[in-house]
Design a protein around this motif. Structure first.
Motif, PDB file in Angstrom:
ATOM      1  N   ALA A  15       8.469  15.296  -3.826  1.00 50.82           N
ATOM      2  CA  ALA A  15       9.519  15.690  -4.772  1.00 50.82           C
ATOM      3  C   ALA A  15       9.597  14.767  -5.982  1.00 50.82           C
ATOM      4  CB  ALA A  15      10.870  15.733  -4.061  1.00 50.82           C
ATOM      5  N   GLN A  16       8.997  13.581  -5.893  1.00 51.94           N
ATOM      6  CA  GLN A  16       9.022  12.658  -7.048  1.00 51.94           C
ATOM      7  C   GLN A  16       7.905  11.625  -6.899  1.00 51.94           C
ATOM      8  OE1 GLN A  16      12.899  10.642  -6.752  1.00 51.94           O
ATOM      9  NE2 GLN A  16      11.885   8.918  -5.788  1.00 51.94           N
ATOM     10  N   GLY A  17       7.779  10.774  -7.897  1.00 51.70           N
ATOM     11  CA  GLY A  17       6.885   9.614  -7.808  1.00 51.70           C
ATOM     12  C   GLY A  17       5.426   9.980  -7.572  1.00 51.70           C
ATOM     13  N   ILE A  36       6.200  18.762   0.446  1.00 55.89           N
ATOM     14  CA  ILE A  36       7.118  18.444   1.549  1.00 55.89           C
ATOM     15  C   ILE A  36       8.003  17.278   1.134  1.00 55.89           C
ATOM     16  CG2 ILE A  36       7.207  17.524   3.915  1.00 55.89           C
ATOM     17  CD1 ILE A  36       5.572  19.823   4.475  1.00 55.89           C
ATOM     18  N   ASP A  37       9.286  17.420   1.348  1.00 56.07           N
ATOM     19  CA  ASP A  37      10.198  16.293   1.083  1.00 56.07           C
ATOM     20  C   ASP A  37      11.509  16.541   1.834  1.00 56.07           C
ATOM     21  OD1 ASP A  37       9.864  14.086  -1.437  1.00 56.07           O
ATOM     22  OD2 ASP A  37      11.877  14.216  -0.559  1.00 56.07           O
ATOM     23  N   ASN A  38      12.279  15.494   2.068  1.00 57.78           N
ATOM     24  CA  ASN A  38      13.586  15.700   2.706  1.00 57.78           C
ATOM     25  C   ASN A  38      14.727  15.587   1.691  1.00 57.78           C
ATOM     26  OD1 ASN A  38      13.575  12.969   2.288  1.00 57.78           O
ATOM     27  ND2 ASN A  38      14.465  12.428   4.262  1.00 57.78           N
ATOM     28  N   HIS A 158       9.404  -4.709   8.009  1.00 56.57           N
ATOM     29  CA  HIS A 158       9.212  -3.389   8.623  1.00 56.57           C
ATOM     30  C   HIS A 158       8.325  -2.496   7.749  1.00 56.57           C
ATOM     31  CE1 HIS A 158      12.534  -3.456   5.955  1.00 56.57           C
ATOM     32  NE2 HIS A 158      13.505  -3.023   6.751  1.00 56.57           N
ATOM     33  N   TYR A 159       8.564  -2.568   6.418  1.00 59.90           N
ATOM     34  CA  TYR A 159       7.741  -1.779   5.487  1.00 59.90           C
ATOM     35  C   TYR A 159       6.281  -2.245   5.575  1.00 59.90           C
ATOM     36  CZ  TYR A 159       5.903   0.024   1.057  1.00 59.90           C
ATOM     37  OH  TYR A 159       5.143   0.662   0.103  1.00 59.90           O
ATOM     38  N   CYS A 160       6.071  -3.561   5.485  1.00 56.59           N
ATOM     39  CA  CYS A 160       4.698  -4.083   5.504  1.00 56.59           C
ATOM     40  C   CYS A 160       3.997  -3.734   6.820  1.00 56.59           C
ATOM     41  CB  CYS A 160       4.696  -5.596   5.296  1.00 56.59           C
ATOM     42  SG  CYS A 160       5.257  -6.060   3.648  1.00 56.59           S
TER      43      CYS A 160
HETATM   44  N1  LIG Z   1       5.052   2.976  -6.322  1.00 53.30           N
HETATM   45  C1  LIG Z   1       4.350   1.952  -5.876  1.00 53.30           C
HETATM   46  O1  LIG Z   1       4.075   0.993  -6.611  1.00 53.30           O
HETATM   47  C2  LIG Z   1       3.812   1.946  -4.483  1.00 53.30           C
HETATM   48  C3  LIG Z   1       3.098   0.807  -4.081  1.00 53.30           C
HETATM   49  C4  LIG Z   1       2.583   0.789  -2.796  1.00 53.30           C
HETATM   50  C5  LIG Z   1       2.761   1.861  -1.950  1.00 53.30           C
HETATM   51  N2  LIG Z   1       3.465   2.946  -2.369  1.00 53.30           N
HETATM   52  C6  LIG Z   1       3.642   4.042  -1.415  1.00 53.30           C
HETATM   53  O2  LIG Z   1       3.463   5.279  -2.048  1.00 53.30           O
HETATM   54  C7  LIG Z   1       4.315   6.260  -1.459  1.00 53.30           C
HETATM   55  C8  LIG Z   1       5.157   6.922  -2.543  1.00 53.30           C
HETATM   56  O3  LIG Z   1       5.872   5.917  -3.221  1.00 53.30           O
HETATM   57  P1  LIG Z   1       6.763   6.207  -4.521  1.00 53.30           P
HETATM   58  O4  LIG Z   1       6.774   4.949  -5.280  1.00 53.30           O
HETATM   59  O5  LIG Z   1       6.344   7.467  -5.154  1.00 53.30           O
HETATM   60  O6  LIG Z   1       8.196   6.347  -3.802  1.00 53.30           O
HETATM   61  P2  LIG Z   1       9.435   7.294  -4.144  1.00 53.30           P
HETATM   62  O7  LIG Z   1      10.591   6.722  -3.404  1.00 53.30           O
HETATM   63  O8  LIG Z   1       9.553   7.496  -5.620  1.00 53.30           O
HETATM   64  O9  LIG Z   1       9.026   8.694  -3.481  1.00 53.30           O
HETATM   65  C9  LIG Z   1       8.971   8.857  -2.082  1.00 53.30           C
HETATM   66  C10 LIG Z   1       9.278  10.294  -1.745  1.00 53.30           C
HETATM   67  O10 LIG Z   1       9.261  10.408  -0.316  1.00 53.30           O
HETATM   68  C11 LIG Z   1      10.392  11.166   0.085  1.00 53.30           C
HETATM   69  N3  LIG Z   1      10.775  10.822   1.456  1.00 53.30           N
HETATM   70  C12 LIG Z   1      11.379   9.685   1.886  1.00 53.30           C
HETATM   71  N4  LIG Z   1      11.638   9.768   3.203  1.00 53.30           N
HETATM   72  C13 LIG Z   1      11.185  10.982   3.617  1.00 53.30           C
HETATM   73  C14 LIG Z   1      11.178  11.638   4.867  1.00 53.30           C
HETATM   74  N5  LIG Z   1      11.705  11.081   5.966  1.00 53.30           N
HETATM   75  N6  LIG Z   1      10.632  12.878   4.939  1.00 53.30           N
HETATM   76  C15 LIG Z   1      10.113  13.471   3.826  1.00 53.30           C
HETATM   77  N7  LIG Z   1      10.104  12.891   2.617  1.00 53.30           N
HETATM   78  C16 LIG Z   1      10.633  11.658   2.514  1.00 53.30           C
HETATM   79  C17 LIG Z   1      11.484  10.799  -0.921  1.00 53.30           C
HETATM   80  O11 LIG Z   1      12.533  11.760  -0.940  1.00 53.30           O
HETATM   81  C18 LIG Z   1      10.684  10.725  -2.208  1.00 53.30           C
HETATM   82  O12 LIG Z   1      10.622  11.985  -2.854  1.00 53.30           O
HETATM   83  C19 LIG Z   1       5.138   5.547  -0.398  1.00 53.30           C
HETATM   84  O13 LIG Z   1       4.558   5.736   0.869  1.00 53.30           O
HETATM   85  C20 LIG Z   1       5.045   4.088  -0.818  1.00 53.30           C
HETATM   86  O14 LIG Z   1       5.162   3.211   0.263  1.00 53.30           O
HETATM   87  C21 LIG Z   1       4.013   3.002  -3.623  1.00 53.30           C
END
Ligand SMILES: NC(=O)c1ccc[n+]([C@@H]2O[C@H](COP(=O)([O-])OP(=O)(O)OC[C@H]3O[C@@H](n4cnc5c(N)ncnc54)[C@H](O)[C@@H]3O)[C@@H](O)[C@H]2O)c1
Length: 252
Positions: A15-17, A36-38, A158-160
């Motif tokens: 849904a984003q990012g 897919i997103d929640n 926990h994240y790491c």
């Molecule tokens: N942005 C970065 O610099 C970066 C760096 C390392 C890793 N990541 C990884 O990349 C992935 C995306 O990151 P991002 O920066 O776009 O994050 P973000 O928070 O912008 O997007 C994450 C998306 O996942 C969805 N989400 C969260 N929990 C959920 C669930 N239980 N079920 C379904 N959807 C769920 C959120 O609603 C959101 O739309 C993540 O796994 C993150 O750990 C990102």
């Protein structure tokens, strides 16, 4: 091309990012895509957004699924199969990052992060296994993180741990599925500009940028291009790998 003969990709956290950029890129690559997103509100916004404006309704699905809910995952897979009868690509991107200090991580927070980031990756991959095996082709791409390789830049234990676990799952699935034309790889980003970054302390961000060898943050589209390559036929000799995209923060 008939919509039933297009490749089908599922992208979680779309849904984003990064997930949204990846889903957009795979649509451009002429795949049908399941977002897919929640976050229901964000999914509804997406329905009206310019990304989907020119895409016909038979090319995408928006599903509100929590990836920590194993039954919901199964329903999502069934809906996808019902619509298109195949699943070629799974991108396990949904993730939650928290910066909680070691002393403050509760059991509930630990379980929540692990069941979304790591459990979601495992159970979604498990749910498409038999389908991809029967097709004798498939691509699973897990969105890990620098934090899972080198420890935290800005994230909690926990994240790491969940991100390191994804790297192990990548190898386990890659070895188990290599006879079936299925590749399984991880992408490991750091410091990519997404809405998640907007929540971070600006001073910390500036400090972080100074430490990145290429002296800038990454772009979601750059990560999407890497995923697009791994999802393509050109990447059939790449499996069990972790592709870093971090501006040189980690060189190995
Ligand atoms: N942005 C970065 O610099 C970066 C760096 C390392 C890793 N990541 C990884 O990349 C992935 C995306 O990151 P991002 O920066 O776009 O994050 P973000 O928070 O912008 O997007 C994450 C998306 O996942 C969805 N989400 C969260 N929990 C959920 C669930 N239980 N079920 C379904 N959807 C769920 C959120 O609603 C959101 O739309 C993540 O796994 C993150 O750990 C990102």
């Amino acid at each position: 091309m008939n919509t039933k003969s297009r490749k089908v990709a599922i992208v979680t956290g779309a849904a984003q990012g990064l997930g949204l950029a990846i889903a957009d890129k795979l649509l451009t690559d002429d795949m049908n895509v399941v977002f897919i997103d929640n976050n229901d509100a964000q999914l509804n916004e997406l329905r009206k957004s310019k990304i989907l404006k020119d895409v016909t309704e038979d090319r995408f699905m928006l599903l509100n699924i929590d990836v920590s809910d194993v039954e919901a995952i199964q329903q999502g897979v069934e809906k996808t199969m019902g619509a298109w009868g195949r699943i070629d690509v799974l991108v396990n991107n949904a993730g939650v990052r928290k910066e909680t200090a070691l002393e403050d991580v509760t059991a509930d927070e630990w379980n929540a992060i692990l069941s979304i980031n790591l459990g979601g990756t495992f159970f979604f991959s498990q749910a498409v296994l038999e389908i991809m095996k029967k097709q004798k082709q498939g691509r699973i791409i897990n969105m890990s993180s620098f934090g899972g390789q080198a420890g935290p830049l800005t994230s909690g234990a926990h994240y790491c741990a969940s991100k390191a676990g994804q790297l192990a799952l990548t190898k386990v699935f890659a070895r188990s599925l290599s006879d079936y034309g299925i590749t399984v790889n991880a992408v490991s980003p750091a410091a990519i500009e997404t809405p998640e970054m907007e929540k971070m302390d600006p001073d910390k961000l500036e400090n972080m940028k100074t430490g990145i060898p290429v002296k800038r943050f990454g772009k979601a589209e750059e990560v999407a291009d890497m995923v697009s390559y791994l999802a393509s036929d050109s990447a059939s000799y790449v499996t069990g790998a972790t592709l870093d995209i971090n501006g040189g923060l980690l060189m190995r």
